[in-house]
Design a protein around this motif. Structure first.
Motif, PDB file in Angstrom:
ATOM      1  N   ILE A   1      13.939 -12.665   0.227  1.00 18.70           N
ATOM      2  CA  ILE A   1      13.303 -13.317   1.376  1.00 18.70           C
ATOM      3  C   ILE A   1      12.155 -12.467   1.909  1.00 18.70           C
ATOM      4  O   ILE A   1      11.064 -12.977   2.214  1.00 18.70           O
ATOM      5  CB  ILE A   1      14.339 -13.574   2.483  1.00 18.70           C
ATOM      6  N   LEU A   2      12.363 -11.159   2.006  1.00 15.09           N
ATOM      7  CA  LEU A   2      11.356 -10.283   2.587  1.00 15.09           C
ATOM      8  C   LEU A   2      10.188 -10.007   1.646  1.00 15.09           C
ATOM      9  O   LEU A   2       9.098  -9.654   2.104  1.00 15.09           O
ATOM     10  CB  LEU A   2      12.000  -8.963   3.035  1.00 15.09           C
ATOM     11  N   VAL A   3      10.375 -10.165   0.349  1.00 20.34           N
ATOM     12  CA  VAL A   3       9.256 -10.019  -0.582  1.00 20.34           C
ATOM     13  C   VAL A   3       8.344 -11.232  -0.519  1.00 20.34           C
ATOM     14  O   VAL A   3       7.121 -11.116  -0.528  1.00 20.34           O
ATOM     15  CB  VAL A   3       9.764  -9.805  -2.022  1.00 20.34           C
TER      16      VAL A   3
ATOM     17  N   VAL B   1       7.558  -7.332   8.135  1.00 20.00           N
ATOM     18  CA  VAL B   1       7.747  -6.636   6.859  1.00 20.00           C
ATOM     19  C   VAL B   1       6.581  -6.918   5.919  1.00 20.00           C
ATOM     20  O   VAL B   1       6.009  -6.000   5.332  1.00 20.00           O
ATOM     21  CB  VAL B   1       9.085  -7.034   6.209  1.00 20.00           C
ATOM     22  N   VAL B   2       6.195  -8.188   5.780  1.00 24.05           N
ATOM     23  CA  VAL B   2       5.105  -8.509   4.847  1.00 24.05           C
ATOM     24  C   VAL B   2       3.757  -8.058   5.380  1.00 24.05           C
ATOM     25  O   VAL B   2       2.799  -7.914   4.614  1.00 24.05           O
ATOM     26  CB  VAL B   2       5.064 -10.007   4.499  1.00 24.05           C
ATOM     27  N   ALA B   3       3.669  -7.827   6.694  1.00 21.96           N
ATOM     28  CA  ALA B   3       2.414  -7.321   7.246  1.00 21.96           C
ATOM     29  C   ALA B   3       2.124  -5.904   6.771  1.00 21.96           C
ATOM     30  O   ALA B   3       0.961  -5.489   6.722  1.00 21.96           O
ATOM     31  CB  ALA B   3       2.460  -7.357   8.772  1.00 21.96           C
ATOM     32  N   LEU B   4       3.172  -5.165   6.413  1.00 21.40           N
ATOM     33  CA  LEU B   4       3.029  -3.769   5.977  1.00 21.40           C
ATOM     34  C   LEU B   4       3.700  -3.598   4.615  1.00 21.40           C
ATOM     35  O   LEU B   4       4.662  -2.863   4.446  1.00 21.40           O
ATOM     36  CB  LEU B   4       3.649  -2.825   7.010  1.00 21.40           C
ATOM     37  N   ARG B   5       3.175  -4.303   3.633  1.00 22.34           N
ATOM     38  CA  ARG B   5       3.792  -4.277   2.297  1.00 22.34           C
ATOM     39  C   ARG B   5       3.769  -2.883   1.674  1.00 22.34           C
ATOM     40  O   ARG B   5       4.695  -2.506   0.939  1.00 22.34           O
ATOM     41  CB  ARG B   5       3.094  -5.280   1.377  1.00 22.34           C
ATOM     42  N   GLY B   6       2.733  -2.115   1.932  1.00 19.26           N
ATOM     43  CA  GLY B   6       2.687  -0.767   1.372  1.00 19.26           C
ATOM     44  C   GLY B   6       3.807   0.103   1.907  1.00 19.26           C
ATOM     45  O   GLY B   6       4.450   0.850   1.161  1.00 19.26           O
ATOM     46  N   VAL B   7       4.057   0.011   3.207  1.00 22.10           N
ATOM     47  CA  VAL B   7       5.156   0.752   3.817  1.00 22.10           C
ATOM     48  C   VAL B   7       6.486   0.247   3.273  1.00 22.10           C
ATOM     49  O   VAL B   7       7.399   1.049   2.978  1.00 22.10           O
ATOM     50  CB  VAL B   7       5.103   0.607   5.349  1.00 22.10           C
ATOM     51  N   ALA B   8       6.629  -1.075   3.128  1.00 25.33           N
ATOM     52  CA  ALA B   8       7.866  -1.652   2.596  1.00 25.33           C
ATOM     53  C   ALA B   8       8.122  -1.158   1.172  1.00 25.33           C
ATOM     54  O   ALA B   8       9.260  -0.822   0.813  1.00 25.33           O
ATOM     55  CB  ALA B   8       7.790  -3.172   2.625  1.00 25.33           C
ATOM     56  N   ALA B   9       7.065  -1.103   0.368  1.00 28.16           N
ATOM     57  CA  ALA B   9       7.221  -0.629  -1.006  1.00 28.16           C
ATOM     58  C   ALA B   9       7.642   0.840  -1.034  1.00 28.16           C
ATOM     59  O   ALA B   9       8.536   1.229  -1.800  1.00 28.16           O
ATOM     60  CB  ALA B   9       5.915  -0.819  -1.774  1.00 28.16           C
ATOM     61  N   ALA B  10       7.012   1.648  -0.197  1.00 31.68           N
ATOM     62  CA  ALA B  10       7.367   3.068  -0.150  1.00 31.68           C
ATOM     63  C   ALA B  10       8.811   3.246   0.310  1.00 31.68           C
ATOM     64  O   ALA B  10       9.554   4.079  -0.234  1.00 31.68           O
ATOM     65  CB  ALA B  10       6.414   3.807   0.791  1.00 31.68           C
ATOM     66  N   GLY B  11       9.224   2.449   1.311  1.00 38.14           N
ATOM     67  CA  GLY B  11      10.608   2.526   1.767  1.00 38.14           C
ATOM     68  C   GLY B  11      11.584   2.118   0.683  1.00 38.14           C
ATOM     69  O   GLY B  11      12.653   2.724   0.529  1.00 38.14           O
ATOM     70  N   GLY B  12      11.235   1.094  -0.101  1.00 40.91           N
ATOM     71  CA  GLY B  12      12.090   0.667  -1.206  1.00 40.91           C
ATOM     72  C   GLY B  12      12.225   1.732  -2.272  1.00 40.91           C
ATOM     73  O   GLY B  12      13.324   1.962  -2.811  1.00 40.91           O
TER      74      GLY B  12
ATOM     75  N   ALA C   1      -5.543  -6.333  -0.338  1.00 40.04           N
ATOM     76  CA  ALA C   1      -4.390  -5.459  -0.103  1.00 40.04           C
ATOM     77  C   ALA C   1      -4.741  -4.264   0.773  1.00 40.04           C
ATOM     78  O   ALA C   1      -3.861  -3.496   1.150  1.00 40.04           O
ATOM     79  CB  ALA C   1      -3.829  -4.962  -1.436  1.00 40.04           C
ATOM     80  N   VAL C   2      -6.004  -4.113   1.127  1.00 39.66           N
ATOM     81  CA  VAL C   2      -6.462  -2.917   1.836  1.00 39.66           C
ATOM     82  C   VAL C   2      -6.285  -3.116   3.332  1.00 39.66           C
ATOM     83  O   VAL C   2      -6.831  -4.049   3.927  1.00 39.66           O
ATOM     84  CB  VAL C   2      -7.937  -2.617   1.515  1.00 39.66           C
ATOM     85  N   GLY C   3      -5.531  -2.233   3.962  1.00 40.66           N
ATOM     86  CA  GLY C   3      -5.226  -2.355   5.377  1.00 40.66           C
ATOM     87  C   GLY C   3      -6.423  -2.088   6.266  1.00 40.66           C
ATOM     88  O   GLY C   3      -7.178  -1.136   6.059  1.00 40.66           O
ATOM     89  N   THR C   4      -6.579  -2.945   7.283  1.00 42.18           N
ATOM     90  CA  THR C   4      -7.633  -2.744   8.283  1.00 42.18           C
ATOM     91  C   THR C   4      -7.070  -2.184   9.586  1.00 42.18           C
ATOM     92  O   THR C   4      -7.833  -1.793  10.468  1.00 42.18           O
ATOM     93  CB  THR C   4      -8.353  -4.070   8.574  1.00 42.18           C
ATOM     94  N   TRP C   5      -5.744  -2.174   9.711  1.00 37.57           N
ATOM     95  CA  TRP C   5      -5.070  -1.670  10.915  1.00 37.57           C
ATOM     96  C   TRP C   5      -3.725  -1.098  10.505  1.00 37.57           C
ATOM     97  O   TRP C   5      -3.063  -1.654   9.624  1.00 37.57           O
ATOM     98  CB  TRP C   5      -4.865  -2.825  11.919  1.00 37.57           C
TER      99      TRP C   5
ATOM    100  N   PRO D   1      -2.959   5.424   5.943  1.00 40.56           N
ATOM    101  CA  PRO D   1      -3.850   5.229   4.798  1.00 40.56           C
ATOM    102  C   PRO D   1      -4.043   3.728   4.536  1.00 40.56           C
ATOM    103  O   PRO D   1      -3.135   2.928   4.784  1.00 40.56           O
ATOM    104  CB  PRO D   1      -3.098   5.907   3.648  1.00 40.56           C
ATOM    105  N   PRO D   2      -5.211   3.328   4.036  1.00 44.22           N
ATOM    106  CA  PRO D   2      -5.501   1.901   3.868  1.00 44.22           C
ATOM    107  C   PRO D   2      -4.445   1.121   3.100  1.00 44.22           C
ATOM    108  O   PRO D   2      -4.146  -0.022   3.451  1.00 44.22           O
ATOM    109  CB  PRO D   2      -6.843   1.908   3.127  1.00 44.22           C
ATOM    110  N   MET D   3      -3.851   1.705   2.063  1.00 44.25           N
ATOM    111  CA  MET D   3      -2.869   0.966   1.274  1.00 44.25           C
ATOM    112  C   MET D   3      -1.511   0.855   1.969  1.00 44.25           C
ATOM    113  O   MET D   3      -0.628   0.148   1.500  1.00 44.25           O
ATOM    114  CB  MET D   3      -2.719   1.582  -0.114  1.00 44.25           C
ATOM    115  N   PHE D   4      -1.358   1.553   3.083  1.00 48.02           N
ATOM    116  CA  PHE D   4      -0.128   1.433   3.869  1.00 48.02           C
ATOM    117  C   PHE D   4      -0.351   0.607   5.133  1.00 48.02           C
ATOM    118  O   PHE D   4       0.597   0.302   5.853  1.00 48.02           O
ATOM    119  CB  PHE D   4       0.418   2.816   4.237  1.00 48.02           C
TER     120      PHE D   4
END
Length: 341
Positions: free
Chosen positions: A20-22, A38-49, A287-291, A296-299
């Protein structure tokens, strides 16, 4: 036997939650509490996984926990892989991918100034360097917009200024847009009070239309953030913004406080939001974060956008990282669009 049954229940429950969260849009949950964040910060979610998978892999070395920990390691690793896959498809940007701008192209710069933390000189220098024809400045009042316009004129690029302010309680309650006279004369047609059908709910957006009817409708966007007590307004804002792109020849930019995931279900005829498509997605930058700028941009979260209808093609797009120290918690974005056909 009971511990094994309970263990499998936890594994299967975690797998269902991870699925569901992916991709919450498959379940209609992309704009609901928790999933939306969760999907707003996919880079953080991936790192946490990845971190969780490593921990469970170590626990799998302990004999009583071997099967449970191994299964959990696989589940959270797949969760991380799913998020990495989405980010990879959307693109991490890069240099040298800009196409040559065609005749009639429009360069759009957007920067949420966090209540005017970057000064007029910083904004003007960026706009002149990028050759901006449209400058969208959420959280920026009229006086600062006028300072930028004067500096732009002195730099050889005059601008008309339009500001909508719901009140003067906070600068976040103002949005300013600057439009080059080369695009023609524009008038603001959105309401000066909050709430649909005339505007977004909490923070102002601007809808500007050409006086002579020749040229794109330009929308400066500022949707409210999806914090707990603003969720209903946030969803309403995204719906309202999508409706502003129900017709043709529209360019919109600003702080949408939403990613492509949150736009799901609000597109029409192949558009990402109404009939508008995301320039970052077209250029491989989505995929590049603006906020926020302290990640870092990918997070970070790609919540600032330039979108346009099929009347326009994307020549280039960029998330500008060089101004992370300028004081705003948002990165500026710039896109160049050319008339289609």
């Amino acid at each position: 036997m009971l511990p094994r049954i309970l263990g499998w229940a936890v594994v299967l429950g975690t797998a269902a939650l991870a699925a569901i969260l992916v991709w919450p849009q498959a379940f209609g949950l992309q704009d609901q509490w928790i999933a939306a964040h969760v999907v707003a910060l996919r880079g953080v979610a991936a790192a946490g996984g990845i971190a969780a998978a490593a921990v469970f892999a170590l626990l799998a070395l302990v004999r009583p926990l071997r099967w449970f920990a191994a299964a959990m390691a696989i589940v959270v690793a797949l969760f991380a892989l799913g998020n990495v896959g989405v980010l990879a498809v959307r693109g991490a940007g890069g240099a040298g991918d800009a196409a040559a701008a065609a005749s009639g192209s429009v360069t759009v710069l957007s920067w949420n100034t966090l209540g005017e933390v970057p000064d007029a000189t910083t904004i003007t220098d960026l706009a002149l360097a990028e050759g901006a024809d449209v400058i969208v400045l959420p959280e920026t009042t009229g006086p600062l917009g006028e300072q930028v316009a004067i500096a732009m004129r002195e730099g050889g690029s005059p601008m008309w200024v339009h500001t909508v302010a719901f009140d003067e309680i906070a600068k976040a309650r103002s949005t300013t847009i600057l439009i080059s006279p080369d695009l023609g004369d524009y008038r603001v047609v959105s309401e000066l009070v909050p709430g649909p059908p005339g505007n977004t709910n909490t923070l102002p957006s601007i809808v500007a239309e050409p006086v002579d009817g020749d040229g794109p409708r330009i929308v400066a966007v500022h949707a409210v953030a999806p914090i707990r007590w603003e969720l209903r307004n946030w969803r309403s804002d995204l719906d309202w913004i999508a409706e502003r792109c129900a017709g043709g020849n529209v360019i919109m930019a600003g702080d949408f406080n939403g990613t492509l995931d949150h736009f799901a279900g609000r597109g029409v005829d192949g558009g990402d939001l109404g009939r508008c498509s995301d320039a970052a997605a077209s250029a491989g930058w989505a995929a590049v974060g603006t906020w926020p700028t302290d990640l870092p941009p990918m997070f970070g979260s790609p919540i600032d956008h330039v979108l346009a209808t099929s009347d326009w093609t994307v020549d280039s797009f960029e998330v500008i990282e060089a101004l992370d120290g300028a004081g705003s918690d948002h990165r500026p974005i710039v896109a160049t669009l050319s008339p289609a056909g």
